[in-house]
Enzyme design. Sequence first.
Site, PDB file in Angstrom:
ATOM      1  N   ASP A  37      44.601  29.653   9.719  1.00 49.06           N
ATOM      2  CA  ASP A  37      43.636  28.890   8.754  1.00 49.06           C
ATOM      3  C   ASP A  37      42.184  29.313   9.305  1.00 49.06           C
ATOM      4  OD1 ASP A  37      44.112  27.478  10.994  1.00 49.06           O
ATOM      5  OD2 ASP A  37      44.316  25.604  10.047  1.00 49.06           O
ATOM      6  N   HIS A 239      33.540  56.063  18.698  1.00 49.59           N
ATOM      7  CA  HIS A 239      33.628  54.575  18.589  1.00 49.59           C
ATOM      8  C   HIS A 239      34.694  53.880  19.304  1.00 49.59           C
ATOM      9  CE1 HIS A 239      32.411  55.679  14.064  1.00 49.59           C
ATOM     10  NE2 HIS A 239      31.294  55.570  14.787  1.00 49.59           N
ATOM     11  N   ASP A 256      26.084  51.332  22.908  1.00 48.27           N
ATOM     12  CA  ASP A 256      25.821  51.710  21.944  1.00 48.27           C
ATOM     13  C   ASP A 256      25.862  50.098  21.311  1.00 48.27           C
ATOM     14  OD1 ASP A 256      25.192  51.815  19.199  1.00 48.27           O
ATOM     15  OD2 ASP A 256      26.422  53.683  18.827  1.00 48.27           O
ATOM     16  N   ASP A 267      20.003  49.001  16.311  1.00 49.02           N
ATOM     17  CA  ASP A 267      21.009  49.963  16.642  1.00 49.02           C
ATOM     18  C   ASP A 267      20.662  50.910  17.786  1.00 49.02           C
ATOM     19  OD1 ASP A 267      23.233  51.650  16.791  1.00 49.02           O
ATOM     20  OD2 ASP A 267      22.970  52.801  14.720  1.00 49.02           O
ATOM     21  N   HIS A 346      28.379  64.672  15.241  1.00 46.43           N
ATOM     22  CA  HIS A 346      28.042  63.631  14.372  1.00 46.43           C
ATOM     23  C   HIS A 346      26.591  64.008  13.954  1.00 46.43           C
ATOM     24  CE1 HIS A 346      25.469  61.687  17.365  1.00 46.43           C
ATOM     25  NE2 HIS A 346      26.596  61.580  18.194  1.00 46.43           N
ATOM     26  N   HIS A 350      21.133  57.789  10.544  1.00 43.55           N
ATOM     27  CA  HIS A 350      21.436  56.942   9.368  1.00 43.55           C
ATOM     28  C   HIS A 350      20.300  56.136   8.950  1.00 43.55           C
ATOM     29  CE1 HIS A 350      22.739  53.992  11.997  1.00 43.55           C
ATOM     30  NE2 HIS A 350      23.305  54.761  12.564  1.00 43.55           N
ATOM     31  N   HIS A 357      24.495  51.022   8.963  1.00 45.01           N
ATOM     32  CA  HIS A 357      24.645  52.276   8.019  1.00 45.01           C
ATOM     33  C   HIS A 357      24.418  52.045   6.761  1.00 45.01           C
ATOM     34  CE1 HIS A 357      27.722  53.833  11.136  1.00 45.01           C
ATOM     35  NE2 HIS A 357      26.848  53.817  11.618  1.00 45.01           N
ATOM     36  N   GLU A 381      19.581  59.632  16.845  1.00 47.17           N
ATOM     37  CA  GLU A 381      20.705  59.577  17.776  1.00 47.17           C
ATOM     38  C   GLU A 381      21.397  60.652  18.113  1.00 47.17           C
ATOM     39  OE1 GLU A 381      24.190  57.246  16.254  1.00 47.17           O
ATOM     40  OE2 GLU A 381      23.139  56.758  14.591  1.00 47.17           O
ATOM     41  N   TYR A 385      28.843  65.138  24.078  1.00 47.92           N
ATOM     42  CA  TYR A 385      30.128  64.813  24.528  1.00 47.92           C
ATOM     43  C   TYR A 385      31.139  65.726  25.217  1.00 47.92           C
ATOM     44  CZ  TYR A 385      27.727  61.508  21.258  1.00 47.92           C
ATOM     45  OH  TYR A 385      26.957  60.582  20.723  1.00 47.92           O
ATOM     46  N   ARG A 402      24.614  59.557  24.636  1.00 49.35           N
ATOM     47  CA  ARG A 402      23.680  59.587  23.493  1.00 49.35           C
ATOM     48  C   ARG A 402      22.639  58.694  23.617  1.00 49.35           C
ATOM     49  NH1 ARG A 402      27.789  58.212  20.450  1.00 49.35           N
ATOM     50  NH2 ARG A 402      27.679  55.690  20.406  1.00 49.35           N
ATOM     51  N   GLU A 404      19.498  56.624  21.307  1.00 45.94           N
ATOM     52  CA  GLU A 404      19.566  56.325  20.074  1.00 45.94           C
ATOM     53  C   GLU A 404      18.321  55.212  19.743  1.00 45.94           C
ATOM     54  OE1 GLU A 404      22.897  54.124  18.059  1.00 45.94           O
ATOM     55  OE2 GLU A 404      22.166  54.571  16.069  1.00 45.94           O
TER      56      GLU A 404
HETATM   57  N1  GLY Z   1      26.435  52.154  16.125  1.00 43.59           N
HETATM   58  C1  GLY Z   1      26.761  52.816  15.284  1.00 43.59           C
HETATM   59  C2  GLY Z   1      26.066  54.089  14.963  1.00 43.59           C
HETATM   60  O1  GLY Z   1      25.367  54.394  15.849  1.00 43.59           O
HETATM   61  O2  GLY Z   1      25.974  54.734  14.043  1.00 43.59           O
HETATM   62 MN    MN Z   2      23.566  54.367  14.713  1.00 45.13          MN
HETATM   63 MN    MN Z   3      24.661  53.212  17.458  1.00 45.08          MN
END
Ligand code: GLY
Ligand code: MN
Ligand code: MN
Length: 435
Positions: A37, A239, A256, A267, A346, A350, A357, A381, A385, A402, A404
């Site tokens: 609950d 991720h 991240d 982000d 990737h 975005h 996103h 970003e 890798y 990365r 970003e």
């Molecule tokens: N943190 C998710 C991305 O960078 O898309």
């Molecule tokens: Mn991102």
């Molecule tokens: Mn990110």
Amino acid sequence: MNINTDVYQKRRKIVLSHLNNGVAVLFAAPEQRRSNDTYFAYRQDSYFYYLTGFNEPESALILDGKTGQSILFCRNKDQLRETWDGFRFGPQAAQEIFAFSKALPIDEFDEQLLSYLKGADTVSLLLGLYPDQDQRVLQLWQKAKAQMWAGINAPKQFTDLSLVLNQMRLIKDEYELSLLKQAGAISAKAHIVAMQKTQPNQYEYQVEAELLHTFVSHGARYPAYESIVASGKNACTLHYVNNQSLMKDSDLLLIDAGAEFQGYAGDITRTFPVNGVFSGAQKEVYEAVLNAQLATIAAIKPNISWQAVSDIALKALVQGLIDLKILSGTVEGAIESGAYKRFYMHGIGHWIGLDVHDVGGRFDEQGQPLLLQKGMCTTVEPGLYISAADDVPKAFHNIGVRIEDNVVVTELACEVYTADVPKTVAQIEALMKNQ
Ligand code: GLY
Ligand code: MN
Ligand code: MN
């Protein structure tokens, strides 16, 4: 209470202007049960919030094109429930404070929607977002249709409201930009603290705790998404959110993480050495990614296509991989063959807004690549890798980098909202040395 009702009213008017004789229906997000609950912290649906600013579950909105009215449905005041669960506005206060044409108890929704459907020519919904609610509207529509024998006109068309709303959400208004800027600034503060506090032989989640502490201390009660705190080879898992490894002296740490501030996301990704000093190989990969990121940001301006921006990043990253002797041949050859995809898998970014996103496409209605416009907000970003493999020089094994940032397209170029976090090797090493 300081609620910017003008902003939401203006947005509802724009949607109403698209409806003609139709009605639009939106629903609040349902509450999500965590266990038995107990529930996850409530997060309003982004579309619903965008048009209402109203943060309660069990709510719905009808926009009636014929009369230009906005009708909110929400929970009644309830002393007992409010004692347990906290304040709720109730229809009367909601109508006054949020400036709806009308507000009614949610229990009356079905009956009211049925009457709005009669005589409307279209129904606009965020189709597929909440399938149970689609079903509910469909059933009411069938009821309305069943009365056509009595001269009632039921809508002849269902349309997807996201066509209008995604277009609106793609270009941020001034109010949204100010919130995104604050989300970026709070996220940046958290990354600085994380860099200052990181030490070898701590667990990744200890750094996550610093991030969350900084978000909350600055008024951002929740992260915009699960924080990624990935040391060593964990950074090659895009991720990774487990955040339970012990950070080793020689590892890089990829973070991240972003704060959600009044509904808007930050982000940011930064990658830095756990011990404060980049090794030679770490620095080489890092600078290849940084070059790509700086070149991409420098290209962002009105009227450039997203595809062109992505190509700039890709070429720079592939050139970096060739310079590091991780790939051979030419940039064009490695792009053509897709050989780079093992190391950069990737996209370059975005849209960012109420959703991390954020909604909105990359192509226009004619299928042509969308051209960037003032007020669009995106992440930039790039990353590399490099998992361990026999055909990759050993020095680069398990390095994941990365970088970003969040940018808004301006009149002539772009502004970086997350620029406060150090990004060059020298800046990062200096910050970590002086903490
Ligand atoms: N943190 C998710 C991305 O960078 O898309
Ligand atoms: Mn991102
Ligand atoms: Mn990110």
